[in-house]
Scaffold this active site. Structure first.
Site, PDB file in Angstrom:
ATOM      1  N   LYS A 186       0.817  -1.214   0.000  1.00  0.00           N
ATOM      2  CA  LYS A 186       0.000   0.000   0.000  1.00  0.00           C
ATOM      3  C   LYS A 186       0.856   1.272   0.000  1.00  0.00           C
ATOM      4  O   LYS A 186       0.384   2.336  -0.368  1.00  0.00           O
ATOM      5  CB  LYS A 186      -0.972  -0.024   1.160  1.00  0.00           C
TER       6      LYS A 186
HETATM    7  C1  LIG Z   1      -4.512  -4.565   1.300  1.00  0.00           C
HETATM    8  C2  LIG Z   1      -3.783  -5.842   1.255  1.00  0.00           C
HETATM    9  C3  LIG Z   1      -4.170  -6.891   0.395  1.00  0.00           C
HETATM   10  C4  LIG Z   1      -5.403  -6.798  -0.474  1.00  0.00           C
HETATM   11  O1  LIG Z   1      -5.257  -5.863  -1.510  1.00  0.00           O
HETATM   12  P1  LIG Z   1      -6.525  -5.334  -2.333  1.00  0.00           P
HETATM   13  O2  LIG Z   1      -6.019  -4.240  -3.179  1.00  0.00           O
HETATM   14  O3  LIG Z   1      -7.522  -4.872  -1.306  1.00  0.00           O
HETATM   15  O4  LIG Z   1      -7.038  -6.488  -3.119  1.00  0.00           O
HETATM   16  C5  LIG Z   1      -3.388  -8.030   0.360  1.00  0.00           C
HETATM   17  N1  LIG Z   1      -2.294  -8.162   1.142  1.00  0.00           N
HETATM   18  C6  LIG Z   1      -1.897  -7.186   1.987  1.00  0.00           C
HETATM   19  C7  LIG Z   1      -0.687  -7.409   2.829  1.00  0.00           C
HETATM   20  C8  LIG Z   1      -2.617  -5.988   2.073  1.00  0.00           C
HETATM   21  O5  LIG Z   1      -2.223  -5.027   2.922  1.00  0.00           O
END
Ligand SMILES: *Cc1c(COP(=O)(O)O)cnc(C)c1O
Length: 432
Positions: free
Chosen positions: A88
């Protein structure tokens, strides 16, 4: 979110073949070239500077998303080298700098309000900490996120960061945020902004590492290419799919879910039907509503906005919705239970000498060793030490997380009511 209640998408999706043919570029340069196609608010020089600043927080700036080969045809794209050790950061470092840019252009302060079940909150906080004229209020469910995730939010030492532990569930936190955003008078007066997973800048920023991955692959491992994406809100995998529509040659995307298997059931059975949320060892994928699915649906229905909003209205009502013509398409899907997560962590370590975090472990389900495959590693294993210990009886540590353990957490406890949070915001927001 657009004013008509739908979600923004790019006006058009350009053909980026020329960007792909460039070969490997330093990450911030690739990101700048990509964003120049979409951003007509900033000059090319300003975009270069924004990208340089956004990825300067990654230890290896030029290769912010390294591709690691773990078997003849199998690769891992490591997306956890950013400041909060999850993918993220790719979107939220940039979003933080764009807010800063907007504040300096308009002279108006920004108060960011969000709810988190873990990684989004810490990434948003890191992207905005110490920024002038910005304050960040992140609600999280008290006692329901991991200790390290909480420390990432509460031990920043930044005076513009306001973590709020709610006596309730993540859904309670999210509902409070929704209600406050729904109060348009309050939202305007308080200069409230959001950073959630439907933010289009985050999605576009994530397109870049799919191109970066492709450019790092050996020439003879590019066809037919499969990306495996651990998925929750469908943001990350949507970014890859959009990149493929812009001419990145991808054979298929594997939507890897945990036991919250809404998207698995959708792509194997053609029906979108939320079930009951269950808490898993991969908490950032614990969802029963895949917010970004709406964007895919729009393209899938040939850009028919009316049909999209009709289907979305039915999705929101909780009724099962049949989605036509999903097979055969660009998506396949897997589902991994908690036992499967532990088993996959062990198997990845034993068979490939690679230690995935519990989310990435969902991507190790049913790997086909015969075709070129890139698994997206979405978080560093050290963020989830208990699960790693349970799976392989090993300690997984990271210096950035160890450093947090010495710091004093600062947080505020509030009851899970809209009124309590509103009062707290009234006292602490920056006013214009
Ligand atoms: C947010 C997240 C996901 C999921 O990602 P999306 O974009 O919501 O599909 C998977 N793994 C981790 C570690 C995350 O922080």
């Amino acid at each position: 979110m657009a004013p008509d209640g739908g979600l923004y998408i790019p006006e058009s999706l350009p053909d980026i073949s020329s960007l792909i043919r460039e070969g490997p570029l330093p990450y911030p340069e690739l990101a700048a070239r990509f964003f120049r196609i979409f951003d007509d608010d900033h000059s090319p020089g300003e975009i270069d500077a924004l990208m340089a600043r956004s990825y300067s927080t990654f230890p290896d700036v030029e290769n912010a998303a390294p591709l690691v080969q773990i078997a003849d045809n199998t690769f891992v794209l490591e997306l956890f080298h950013g400041p909060t050790l999850a993918f993220k950061d790719f979107g939220l470092q940039l979003v933080g700098n764009l807010f800063e840019d907007q504040i300096s252009r308009t002279g108006m302060p920004v108060n960011v309000l969000g709810a988190t079940s873990g990684d989004t909150g810490s990434a948003a906080i890191n992207g905005l900490s110490h920024k002038e004229n910005a304050r960040v209020f992140i609600l999280y469910p008290q006692g329901r996120i991991s200790e390290l995730q909480e420390r990432q939010m509460t031990c920043t030492g930044a005076r513009n960061i306001f973590p709020i532990a709610i006596d309730g569930s993540f859904d309670d936190a999210q509902n409070i945020v929704k209600e406050l955003f729904g109060d348009l008078e309050f939202k305007a007066r308080a200069n409230l902004s959001a950073v959630n997973s439907i933010n289009l800048v985050r999605i576009l920023a994530q397109c870049v590492y799919y191109i970066h991955a492709f450019n790092q692959l050996p020439e003879n491992k590019r066809e037919p290419l499969h990306f495996v994406v651990p998925t929750g809100n469908f943001g990350n995998v949507l970014a890859g799919w959009l990149t493929a529509r812009m001419a990145l040659p991808v054979e298929s995307f594997v939507v890897a879910t945990n036991q919250n298997d809404l998207l698995y059931r959708l792509f194997t059975g053609g029906r979108y039907q939320p079930g009951r949320l269950s808490h898993s060892l991969a908490p950032s994928m614990d969802i029963q509503v895949a917010s970004n699915f709406e964007r895919f649906l729009h393209y899938h229905l040939g850009g028919n906005g009316n049909q999209t909003s009709r289907l979305m209205a039915r999705v929101k009502s909780g009724d099962p919705v049949e989605v036509p013509d999903l097979q055969p398409g660009k998506f396949t899907a897997t589902r991994t239970t908690d036992n499967g997560i532990l088993r996959n962590i062990r198997a990845a370590r034993d068979n490939f000498g690679y230690l995935p975090d519990p989310h990435t472990a969902c991507g190790f389900e049913d790997i086909n060793p015969a075709v070129p495959t890139v698994i997206l590693a979405t978080a560093h294993p050290a963020k989830f030490p208990e699960t790693i210990r349970k799976a392989v009886d090993e300690q997984s540590i990271h210096p950035a997380l160890e450093a947090l353990k010495a710091r004093q957490p600062v947080t505020t406890n509030l009851p899970a009511t809209c009124g309590a949070v509103r009062d707290y915001l009234e006292e602490n927001i920056l006013k214009g």
